[in-house]
Design a protein around this motif. Structure first.
Motif, PDB file in Angstrom:
ATOM      1  N   ALA A   1       0.787  -1.337  -0.043  1.00 58.20           N
ATOM      2  CA  ALA A   1       0.104   0.024   0.019  1.00 58.20           C
ATOM      3  C   ALA A   1       0.883   1.205  -0.009  1.00 58.20           C
ATOM      4  N   LEU A   2       1.869   1.442   0.937  1.00 59.17           N
ATOM      5  CA  LEU A   2       2.688   2.194   0.795  1.00 59.17           C
ATOM      6  C   LEU A   2       3.636   2.612  -0.526  1.00 59.17           C
ATOM      7  N   GLY A   3       3.860   1.366  -0.881  1.00 60.67           N
ATOM      8  CA  GLY A   3       4.726   1.563  -2.275  1.00 60.67           C
ATOM      9  C   GLY A   3       3.734   2.282  -3.358  1.00 60.67           C
ATOM     10  N   LEU A   4       2.834   1.581  -3.623  1.00 61.95           N
ATOM     11  CA  LEU A   4       1.718   2.021  -4.361  1.00 61.95           C
ATOM     12  C   LEU A   4       0.968   3.484  -4.338  1.00 61.95           C
ATOM     13  N   LEU A   5       1.039   4.128  -3.146  1.00 60.53           N
ATOM     14  CA  LEU A   5       0.543   5.238  -2.942  1.00 60.53           C
ATOM     15  C   LEU A   5       1.821   6.230  -3.266  1.00 60.53           C
ATOM     16  N   GLY A   6       2.767   5.755  -3.083  1.00 63.28           N
ATOM     17  CA  GLY A   6       4.112   6.667  -3.359  1.00 63.28           C
ATOM     18  C   GLY A   6       4.200   6.622  -4.949  1.00 63.28           C
ATOM     19  N   ALA A   7       4.122   5.566  -5.477  1.00 62.54           N
ATOM     20  CA  ALA A   7       4.375   5.805  -6.880  1.00 62.54           C
ATOM     21  C   ALA A   7       3.092   6.470  -7.642  1.00 62.54           C
ATOM     22  N   VAL A   8       2.046   6.176  -7.341  1.00 59.87           N
ATOM     23  CA  VAL A   8       0.993   7.133  -7.766  1.00 59.87           C
ATOM     24  C   VAL A   8       1.144   8.501  -7.597  1.00 59.87           C
TER      25      VAL A   8
ATOM     26  N   LEU B   1       9.461   1.472  -6.519  1.00 59.85           N
ATOM     27  CA  LEU B   1      10.201   1.278  -7.852  1.00 59.85           C
ATOM     28  C   LEU B   1       9.597   0.246  -8.632  1.00 59.85           C
ATOM     29  N   TYR B   2       9.021  -0.711  -8.071  1.00 59.51           N
ATOM     30  CA  TYR B   2       8.341  -1.867  -8.976  1.00 59.51           C
ATOM     31  C   TYR B   2       7.252  -1.032  -9.350  1.00 59.51           C
ATOM     32  N   PHE B   3       6.430  -0.335  -8.571  1.00 56.42           N
ATOM     33  CA  PHE B   3       4.859   0.080  -9.113  1.00 56.42           C
ATOM     34  C   PHE B   3       5.308   1.326 -10.154  1.00 56.42           C
ATOM     35  N   SER B   4       6.382   2.061  -9.585  1.00 56.32           N
ATOM     36  CA  SER B   4       6.602   3.370 -10.588  1.00 56.32           C
ATOM     37  C   SER B   4       7.185   2.794 -11.963  1.00 56.32           C
ATOM     38  N   ALA B   5       7.669   1.554 -11.910  1.00 58.81           N
ATOM     39  CA  ALA B   5       8.193   1.174 -13.484  1.00 58.81           C
ATOM     40  C   ALA B   5       7.029   0.619 -14.181  1.00 58.81           C
ATOM     41  N   GLY B   6       5.843   0.076 -13.393  1.00 55.82           N
ATOM     42  CA  GLY B   6       4.719  -0.478 -13.930  1.00 55.82           C
ATOM     43  C   GLY B   6       3.783   0.534 -14.277  1.00 55.82           C
TER      44      GLY B   6
ATOM     45  N   GLY C   1      -3.997  -2.164 -15.164  1.00 54.66           N
ATOM     46  CA  GLY C   1      -2.804  -2.031 -15.739  1.00 54.66           C
ATOM     47  C   GLY C   1      -1.444  -2.524 -14.936  1.00 54.66           C
ATOM     48  N   LEU C   2      -1.656  -2.369 -13.719  1.00 54.43           N
ATOM     49  CA  LEU C   2      -0.385  -2.837 -12.840  1.00 54.43           C
ATOM     50  C   LEU C   2      -0.499  -4.232 -12.374  1.00 54.43           C
ATOM     51  N   SER C   3      -1.656  -5.003 -12.918  1.00 54.09           N
ATOM     52  CA  SER C   3      -1.873  -6.506 -12.399  1.00 54.09           C
ATOM     53  C   SER C   3      -0.545  -7.361 -12.554  1.00 54.09           C
ATOM     54  N   PRO C   4       0.081  -7.372 -13.659  1.00 53.99           N
ATOM     55  CA  PRO C   4       1.298  -8.073 -13.878  1.00 53.99           C
ATOM     56  C   PRO C   4       2.431  -7.852 -12.900  1.00 53.99           C
ATOM     57  N   ILE C   5       2.789  -6.525 -12.333  1.00 58.13           N
ATOM     58  CA  ILE C   5       3.757  -6.064 -11.574  1.00 58.13           C
ATOM     59  C   ILE C   5       3.150  -6.445 -10.098  1.00 58.13           C
TER      60      ILE C   5
ATOM     61  N   PHE D   1       1.244  -8.811  -9.159  1.00 55.55           N
ATOM     62  CA  PHE D   1       1.554 -10.005  -8.832  1.00 55.55           C
ATOM     63  C   PHE D   1       2.907 -10.552  -8.446  1.00 55.55           C
ATOM     64  N   TYR D   2       3.914  -9.891  -9.089  1.00 53.97           N
ATOM     65  CA  TYR D   2       5.099 -10.263  -9.030  1.00 53.97           C
ATOM     66  C   TYR D   2       5.568  -9.765  -7.412  1.00 53.97           C
ATOM     67  N   THR D   3       5.133  -8.332  -7.259  1.00 56.21           N
ATOM     68  CA  THR D   3       5.404  -7.619  -5.961  1.00 56.21           C
ATOM     69  C   THR D   3       4.873  -8.334  -4.960  1.00 56.21           C
TER      70      THR D   3
END
Length: 288
Positions: free
Chosen positions: A86-93, A170-175, A205-209, A211-213
Motif C-alpha cells: 500500500a505504501l509503495g503503491l501510494l508513493g508511486a501514484v 520502484l516496482y510500481f513506478s516502473a509499472g 494496468g498494474l496487475s502483472p507487476i 502479482f510479482y510484487t
C-alpha cells in the motif's frame, strides 16, 4: 565422431559449470544438509549424533510454541505485505504526477530500500522508547510499545512494511510508466473521475507487476529477522517469535540444530506452497 554442433553444445554447457559450482556450494549443499540434520539429534557443534527420523517434526507439530510461531508469523506477513504494498503503491501514484521537486519525493520514497534493517530498527527503538521516544511525545501517551504484547508485533510489522515499501515503490513506478497515458485521456472525455480511473485503469494496468510484487513481498516477510533481533528478541513472551527467529534461537541459543533444521524445512515448504498456489491462481484468473 562428434559433429561441430555437438561440440558447440558441449562448449555451451561448459560455461554453466562455474555457476553450477557456486549454486552447489552455497545453495544445494546447505539445502540438503538442512534436510539431513532435521532427521537427527545433534550435539552443540551441530554434528548429527542420533537418528530420530521424523521425531523432530513430530515434536514441532505437537509444540504449542511452534504453533504460536506459525500464528504470529501469519499475522506479521499479512500486515507487512498489505502495508508495504500500500505504501509503495501510494508513493508511486503520487510521484507519477508532474510537479516541481518530483525527484526529491521519488528519492525519499525509494530511500527505505537503501537502509539496513538493523540500523532502521535501532532508530525505531529510540523513537518508540517509553520516556524519550518521539512517538509517545507526539501522541501524548506513555506506552512501552515494544515491551507490550499488544503492540510489539504491530510495531515490528510496521517497520518492516516501511522498509519493504522502497523497493515496492520502484516496482510500481516502473509499472505505471508502461501504462499508456492516452487511456486516461479517453476516460476523462467519457467523464471518469480520479477514483474510477484508479480502479478501472491503473490497478488493471498494474496487475502483472502487482502479482510479482506480492510474491516477492510474501517471501521477504517470511524471512524477516534483523528487526526482530534488534527490537524484541522474540518477546515480550513469544508475541514476536517469528519462525525465522525461532530457528535462530533453537540453533544458536538452545543448540538444538536438528529442531532448527526441521523448522527451516517446514518454512521452506510453507513458502513453496504459497508461491505455487499464487502462480496457479494467477494462471487461472490473471488477465492482463
Amino acid at each position: 565422431m562428434e559433429t561441430k554442433k555437438e561440440k558447440r553444445n558441449l562448449g555451451a554447457y561448459g560455461y554453466l559449470i562455474p555457476s553450477m559450482l557456486i549454486f552447489g556450494v552455497f545453495l544445494f549443499y546447505p539445502f540438503f544438509k538442512t534436510i539431513y540434520l532435521s532427521l537427527y539429534k545433534t550435539n552443540k557443534m551441530g554434528e548429527a549424533k542420533l537418528f530420530v527420523g521424523a521425531g523432530n517434526y513430530v515434536d514441532l507439530l505437537t509444540s504449542p510454541s511452534f504453533y504460536n510461531s506459525l500464528v504470529v508469523t501469519a499475522i506479521f506477513v499479512l500486515i507487512v505485505v498489505a502495508g508495504g504494498m500500500a505504501l509503495g503503491l501510494l508513493g508511486a501514484v503520487l510521484c507519477n504526477q508532474a510537479f516541481p521537486g518530483i525527484r526529491i519525493f521519488s528519492t525519499a520514497y525509494a530511500l527505505p530500500m537503501a537502509i539496513a534493517s538493523s540500523s532502521a530498527a535501532m532508530i525505531f527503538k529510540i523513537m518508540l522508547h517509553p520516556s524519550i521516544g518521539i512517538v509517545n511525545k507526539i501522541l501524548g501517551l506513555n506506552i512501552n510499545w515494544i515491551n507490550d504484547q499488544r503492540y510489539a508485533l504491530v510495531c515490528v510489522a510496521i517497520l518492516t512494511a516501511w522498509l519493504n515499501s522502497g523497493i515496492n515503490f520502484l516496482y510500481f513506478s516502473a509499472g505505471l510508466s508502461n501504462i499508456d497515458e492516452s487511456i486516461y485521456e479517453r476516460a476523462s472525455v467519457d467523464g471518469a473521475n480520479a477514483v474510477q480511473k484508479f480502479f478501472r485503469l491503473t490497478l488493471p494496468g498494474l496487475s502483472p507487476i502487482m502479482f510479482y510484487t506480492l510474491v516477492v513481498n510474501i517471501i521477504q516477510a517470511f524471512q524477516s529477522f534483523g528487526q526482530v533481533k534488534v527490537l524484541t528478541q522474540g518477546g515480550p513472551g513469544e508475541s514476536t517469535n517469528l519462525i525465522v527467529y525461532s530457528i535462530y534461537r533453537d540453533a544458536f541459543f538452545n543448540y538444538r540444530f536438528g529442531s532448527a533444521a526441521a523448522q527451516s524445512v517446514i518454512l521452506f515448504l510453507i513458502i513453496m506452497a504459497l508461491t505455487l498456489l499464487m502462480f496457479r491462481a494467477e494462471k487461472k484468473g490473471g488477465s492482463y
